[in-house]
Design a protein around this motif. Structure first.
Motif, PDB file in Angstrom:
ATOM      1  N   ASP A   1      19.588  43.776 106.524  1.00  0.00           N
ATOM      2  CA  ASP A   1      20.254  42.890 105.572  1.00  0.00           C
ATOM      3  C   ASP A   1      19.229  42.334 104.600  1.00  0.00           C
ATOM      4  OD1 ASP A   1      22.979  42.902 106.525  1.00  0.00           O
ATOM      5  OD2 ASP A   1      22.263  41.781 108.262  1.00  0.00           O
TER       6      ASP A   1
ATOM      7  N   SER B   1      21.516  38.443 100.223  1.00  0.00           N
ATOM      8  CA  SER B   1      22.916  38.481 100.667  1.00  0.00           C
ATOM      9  C   SER B   1      23.177  37.564 101.857  1.00  0.00           C
ATOM     10  CB  SER B   1      23.319  39.911 101.047  1.00  0.00           C
ATOM     11  OG  SER B   1      22.726  40.281 102.271  1.00  0.00           O
TER      12      SER B   1
ATOM     13  N   ARG C   1      26.453  35.831 101.978  1.00  0.00           N
ATOM     14  CA  ARG C   1      27.630  36.641 101.650  1.00  0.00           C
ATOM     15  C   ARG C   1      28.076  37.432 102.882  1.00  0.00           C
ATOM     16  NH1 ARG C   1      24.485  37.608  96.648  1.00  0.00           N
ATOM     17  NH2 ARG C   1      24.082  39.730  97.316  1.00  0.00           N
TER      18      ARG C   1
ATOM     19  N   GLU D   1      30.218  40.605 102.389  1.00  0.00           N
ATOM     20  CA  GLU D   1      29.453  41.794 101.985  1.00  0.00           C
ATOM     21  C   GLU D   1      28.780  42.421 103.206  1.00  0.00           C
ATOM     22  OE1 GLU D   1      25.459  42.713  99.341  1.00  0.00           O
ATOM     23  OE2 GLU D   1      26.738  41.034  98.755  1.00  0.00           O
ATOM     24  N   GLN D   2      28.197  41.608 104.034  1.00  0.00           N
ATOM     25  CA  GLN D   2      27.519  42.112 105.225  1.00  0.00           C
ATOM     26  C   GLN D   2      28.505  42.787 106.181  1.00  0.00           C
ATOM     27  OE1 GLN D   2      25.859  38.386 106.389  1.00  0.00           O
ATOM     28  NE2 GLN D   2      24.030  38.639 105.135  1.00  0.00           N
TER      29      GLN D   2
ATOM     30  N   TYR E   1      21.267  48.009 101.682  1.00  0.00           N
ATOM     31  CA  TYR E   1      22.217  48.059 100.575  1.00  0.00           C
ATOM     32  C   TYR E   1      21.686  47.313  99.362  1.00  0.00           C
ATOM     33  CZ  TYR E   1      23.560  43.899 103.298  1.00  0.00           C
ATOM     34  OH  TYR E   1      23.549  42.734 104.039  1.00  0.00           O
TER      35      TYR E   1
END
Length: 132
Positions: free
Chosen positions: A7, A11, A14, A17-18, A100
């Motif tokens: 991760d 983020s 968020r 999103e994760q 990501y």
């Protein structure tokens, strides 16, 4: 495929999103491993955290890039950045590490691991990393 999820510090607030990343990996039948500093504890964003940040970051998102960035964005030489990434990447127990964030991917590759951006897994051949 079995991979560790990395991760991104950017983020950490968020959760949606994760969670989406994990659902995508599950749908792709990728068995993933979590590291201790994941989700809201994520503290990695490749070597970008060891370079000066763009001034616009602090202007547009001061809470994140000033208040929550203590000890981050301290300039290091290229050699120091690579050493930090190699040391960080020693924690992974899988051959592949999925991220990501393009900065995270840069750091994973600097650290010498088989870093894979989620977009590359979803769209193979269309988004090949320049370094590979």
């Amino acid at each position: 495929m079995r991979a560790t999820i990395q991760d991104c510090w950017r983020s950490r607030e968020r959760a949606g999103e994760q969670e989406a990343v994990r659902r995508i990996l599950e749908k792709m039948h990728i068995d993933y491993v979590e590291i201790p500093n994941n989700r809201d504890k994520a503290d990695f964003c490749g070597s970008t955290l060891y370079r000066e940040q763009p001034a616009k970051n602090a202007r547009y998102a001061p809470r994140h890039y000033v208040e929550q960035a203590a000890g981050k964005f301290l300039p290091h030489s290229d050699e120091e950045q690579i050493a930090i990434m190699r040391d960080y990447c020693r924690q992974y127990k899988t051959d592949a590490v999925v991220c990501y964030c393009h900065y995270c991917l840069e750091g994973l590759l600097q650290g010498g691991v088989d870093g894979r951006h989620l977009a590359h897994l979803i769209l193979p051949g269309l988004l090949e990393p320049a370094d590979q």
